[in-house]
Enzyme design. Structure first.
Site, PDB file in Angstrom:
ATOM      1  N   SER A 261       0.829  -1.190   0.000  1.00  6.82           N
ATOM      2  CA  SER A 261       0.000   0.000   0.000  1.00  6.82           C
ATOM      3  C   SER A 261       0.875   1.255   0.000  1.00  6.82           C
ATOM      4  O   SER A 261       1.776   1.380  -0.820  1.00  6.82           O
ATOM      5  CB  SER A 261      -0.952  -0.045   1.203  1.00  6.82           C
ATOM      6  OG  SER A 261      -1.963   0.925   1.086  1.00  6.82           O
ATOM      7  N   LYS A 265       4.604   2.288  -2.038  1.00  5.14           N
ATOM      8  CA  LYS A 265       5.070   3.490  -2.714  1.00  5.14           C
ATOM      9  C   LYS A 265       6.468   3.855  -2.205  1.00  5.14           C
ATOM     10  O   LYS A 265       7.372   4.183  -2.977  1.00  5.14           O
ATOM     11  CB  LYS A 265       4.109   4.653  -2.461  1.00  5.14           C
ATOM     12  CG  LYS A 265       2.642   4.387  -2.761  1.00  5.14           C
ATOM     13  CD  LYS A 265       1.786   5.610  -2.432  1.00  5.14           C
ATOM     14  CE  LYS A 265       0.337   5.279  -2.104  1.00  5.14           C
ATOM     15  NZ  LYS A 265      -0.407   4.623  -3.141  1.00  5.14           N
ATOM     16  N   TRP A 352      -9.538   0.247  -6.101  1.00  5.07           N
ATOM     17  CA  TRP A 352      -9.033   1.566  -5.698  1.00  5.07           C
ATOM     18  C   TRP A 352      -7.574   1.738  -6.111  1.00  5.07           C
ATOM     19  O   TRP A 352      -7.147   2.826  -6.495  1.00  5.07           O
ATOM     20  CB  TRP A 352      -9.193   1.701  -4.190  1.00  5.07           C
ATOM     21  CG  TRP A 352      -8.778   2.999  -3.568  1.00  5.07           C
ATOM     22  CD1 TRP A 352      -7.720   3.193  -2.724  1.00  5.07           C
ATOM     23  CD2 TRP A 352      -9.430   4.267  -3.687  1.00  5.07           C
ATOM     24  NE1 TRP A 352      -7.666   4.506  -2.317  1.00  5.07           N
ATOM     25  CE2 TRP A 352      -8.713   5.190  -2.899  1.00  5.07           C
ATOM     26  CE3 TRP A 352     -10.549   4.707  -4.396  1.00  5.07           C
ATOM     27  CZ2 TRP A 352      -9.077   6.525  -2.790  1.00  5.07           C
ATOM     28  CZ3 TRP A 352     -10.913   6.049  -4.285  1.00  5.07           C
ATOM     29  CH2 TRP A 352     -10.184   6.941  -3.488  1.00  5.07           C
ATOM     30  N   HIS A 402      -7.443  -5.706  -0.675  1.00  5.80           N
ATOM     31  CA  HIS A 402      -6.231  -4.944  -0.387  1.00  5.80           C
ATOM     32  C   HIS A 402      -5.588  -5.487   0.895  1.00  5.80           C
ATOM     33  O   HIS A 402      -6.041  -5.214   2.003  1.00  5.80           O
ATOM     34  CB  HIS A 402      -6.621  -3.476  -0.203  1.00  5.80           C
ATOM     35  CG  HIS A 402      -5.474  -2.527  -0.059  1.00  5.80           C
ATOM     36  ND1 HIS A 402      -4.693  -2.135  -1.125  1.00  5.80           N
ATOM     37  CD2 HIS A 402      -4.983  -1.876   1.026  1.00  5.80           C
ATOM     38  CE1 HIS A 402      -3.777  -1.281  -0.705  1.00  5.80           C
ATOM     39  NE2 HIS A 402      -3.926  -1.109   0.609  1.00  5.80           N
TER      40      HIS A 402
END
Length: 421
Positions: A261, A265, A352, A402
Site C-alpha cells: 500500500s 510506494k 481503488w 487490499h
C-alpha cells in the site's frame, strides 16, 4: 505512445474518502492519454543503450520524481549509530536468530531513533533478507513476547486493539498473517522490519517525525519541493540498509525492499534512489506507486493529495486533476529500478489501487529492462487471476482484497529464490 481502451467493466463500490471526489471504476471512462516513452528524454533524444539510459535518461527522471513528486531530502544527516538492544539465538522454536537494533539518526544536534527487528535463519551463514515496514508495530508481525512494543504514535485500529493512538500488548502477533516469517526462514531468507510510525507518524503534522530534524530556524513544514511522508519513509529504508549491509550474517548483495500500500510506494522510491537494494516488491501500491496516474482509475492524484496532503511534495499538487500534464508516469518510476528484479502485485477486489494500471506500468517499464537484456512482461494482456508472470519484472493479480496474504509471499519467495539464488 498512445494507449487505447480495449475493455470495460464496472465496479460498484465507491471508495472515495472525500465526498467532492467520485472515483471512476469503469474502463469505458478511462480517458485516452499519451503515455511518456521511458526511452525518450525530455529533449526528445532516443535512448538506445543501457549506458545512455544510465547517463541521460535515468538522472532526469530521478530529478523529476524527486523535485515534483516525492520531494527532495533537504541536506544530509550528521550521523547514525546502531545498538543491538536484544538478541537471541533460539527464536522461532530454535530455527532462527533474532536481533533488535536501535538506530539513532543525528541532525542539527537533534536525534530520532527507531527499532529494526531482524530474524535470520540459523543454518545460513550469510542470508538474503526482505526489508520492509510494518503498519502497527514490530510486535504485531509475529507472536513473539520478546519483541519490544514501540511507544510511537499510531493510527487507531480497533480490530487489532489499537486505541488512543497507542500500541499495546493486545495487538501482539495480530498481523502475523501478513508476513510469513516461518516460510521465509525455511527458504533461507531473513526479515528486517520497522514500524513506520517511528520514522514519521502517519498524520498531517510535520512536527514530531524525521522532517523536524532537518528544519532551518523557524521552519514548521517542508518546503514545496521537499519531501513528504513517503519520501521520509523511503529515506529511512536506506538507513536500515546501512545497518544490514554491515551485518556479517546478512548477504548485502541480496537485500530486497518490500512494501504494501502506501509503504509499497515508499519501497519503490527507496529502490529507485538506492541501488544497494538488490530487488523491489510492490504490493497493492496503487496511485503514486505502481499504478499509471494518467488512467484516472480508482484513486487519482487529486484524491491522494486531498486525503493525504502530507505524503508527497507540495509540488505534486499542481497535477491535481491534471494528470495529462505530467511529463512522466509511474512506469518510469518502475523503470528506475532496472536492471534489478522488480515484482508488482495486485488484488482483484482492490480496484481503488487500479490493478490494470499496476500491470500496465510493469509492462511499459519492460522496455528499459530489455536494454539490459532482462526479461519482463511481454504482453499488454493481463494474466489470469492467480497466474503469476515471474521474470526479472514479475507480476501477479490474486483473488481477494487490499492486503498481503500467504499467497503473495509464496510467490515472492519463489521468485526471490530464482532471481537471487
Amino acid at each position: 505512445m498512445r494507449y487505447y481502451i480495449l475493455s470495460a467493466f464496472v465496479i460498484l463500490a465507491l471508495q472515495t474518502m472525500n465526498a467532492q471526489f467520485v472515483a471512476n471504476y469503469e474502463e469505458s471512462k478511462v480517458p485516452e492519454f499519451d503515455l511518456p516513452d521511458p526511452l525518450t528524454t525530455f529533449s526528445k533524444k532516443q535512448i538506445l543503450t543501457s549506458s545512455s539510459w544510465n547517463e541521460l535518461r535515468r538522472p532526469e527522471l530521478i530529478n523529476f520524481f524527486e523535485s515534483q513528486v516525492f520531494g527532495k531530502v533537504p541536506g544530509t544527516f550528521d550521523g547514525i549509530a546502531f545498538e543491538v538492544v536484544e538478541e537471541s539465538n533460539s527464536a522461532l522454536g530454535g530455527l532462527a536468530k533474532r536481533r533488535q537494533i536501535k538506530a539513532t539518526i543525528t541532525k542539527n544536534s537533534k536525534t530520532l531513533s527507531f527499532l529494526i527487528l531482524l530474524y535470520l535463519p540459523k543454518e545460513v551463514s550469510r542470508a538474503p533478507v526482505f526489508l520492509g515496514y510494518n503498519f502497527h508495530g514490530n510486535h504485531t508481525v509475529i507472536n513473539d513476547p520478546a519483541i519490544i512494543i514501540s511507544k510511537a504514535w499510531s493510527l487507531n485500529n480497533e480490530s487489532i486493539g489499537i486505541t488512543n493512538h497507542t500500541l499495546t500488548e493486545e495487538s501482539r502477533g495480530l498481523r502475523s498473517g501478513r508476513w510469513a516469517i516461518s516460510r521465509m526462514i525455511e527458504a533461507g531468507f531473513g526479515l528486517a522490519t520497522i514500524y513506520y510510525g517511528e520514522i514519521d507518524p502517519d498524520k498531517n503534522d510535520f512536527t514530531d517525525g524525521l522532517h523536524s530534524l532537518f528544519y532551518t530556524e523557524g521552519q514548521k513544514r517542508p518546503a514545496k519541493e521537499e519531501w513528504g511522508g513517503i519520501g521520509a519513509w523511503a529515506w529511512a529504508l536506506s538507513r536500515a540498509m546501512d545497518y544490514v549491509a554491515n551485518d556479517k550474517e546478512v548477504d548485502k548483495s541480496r537485500v530486497i525492499v518490500f512494501g504494501h500500500s502506501r509503504l509499497g510506494k515508499a519501497a519503490l522510491w527507496a529502490g529507485a534512489m538506492d541501488e544497494r537494494f538488490a530487488g523491489v516488491i510492490s504490493n497493492d501500491s496503487g496511485c503514486g506507486g505502481a499504478a499509471l496516474s494518467k488512467r484516472k482509475f480508482g484513486e487519482t492524484v487529486a484524491q491522494i493529495n486531498e486525503n493525504f496532503p502530507y505524503w508527497f511534495s507540495g509540488n505534486f499538487k499542481k497535477y491535481n486533476n491534471a494528470e495529462e500534464e505530467l511529463p512522466v508516469d509511474q512506469h518510469e518510476l518502475l523503470a528506475l529500478i532496472a536492471p534489478r528484479p522488480l515484482y508488482v502485485a495486485s488484488a482483484k477486489e482492490d480496484q481503488w489501487a487500479d490493478p490494470k494500471g499496476e500491470f500496465l506500468s510493469a509492462y511499459y517499464a519492460t522496455a528499459v529492462y530489455s536494454l539490459f537484456g532482462e526479461a519482463g512482461i511481454s504482453s499488454n494482456k493481463m494474466p489470469g487471476v492467480n497466474s503469476p508472470i515471474q521474470n526479472t519484472v514479475a507480476y501477479h493479480i490474486r483473488t481477494g482484497k487490499h492486503d498481503v496474504t500467504e499467497y503473495d509471499w509464496e510467490q515472492y519467495i519463489k521468485w526471490a529464490v530464482e532471481q537471487f539464488d
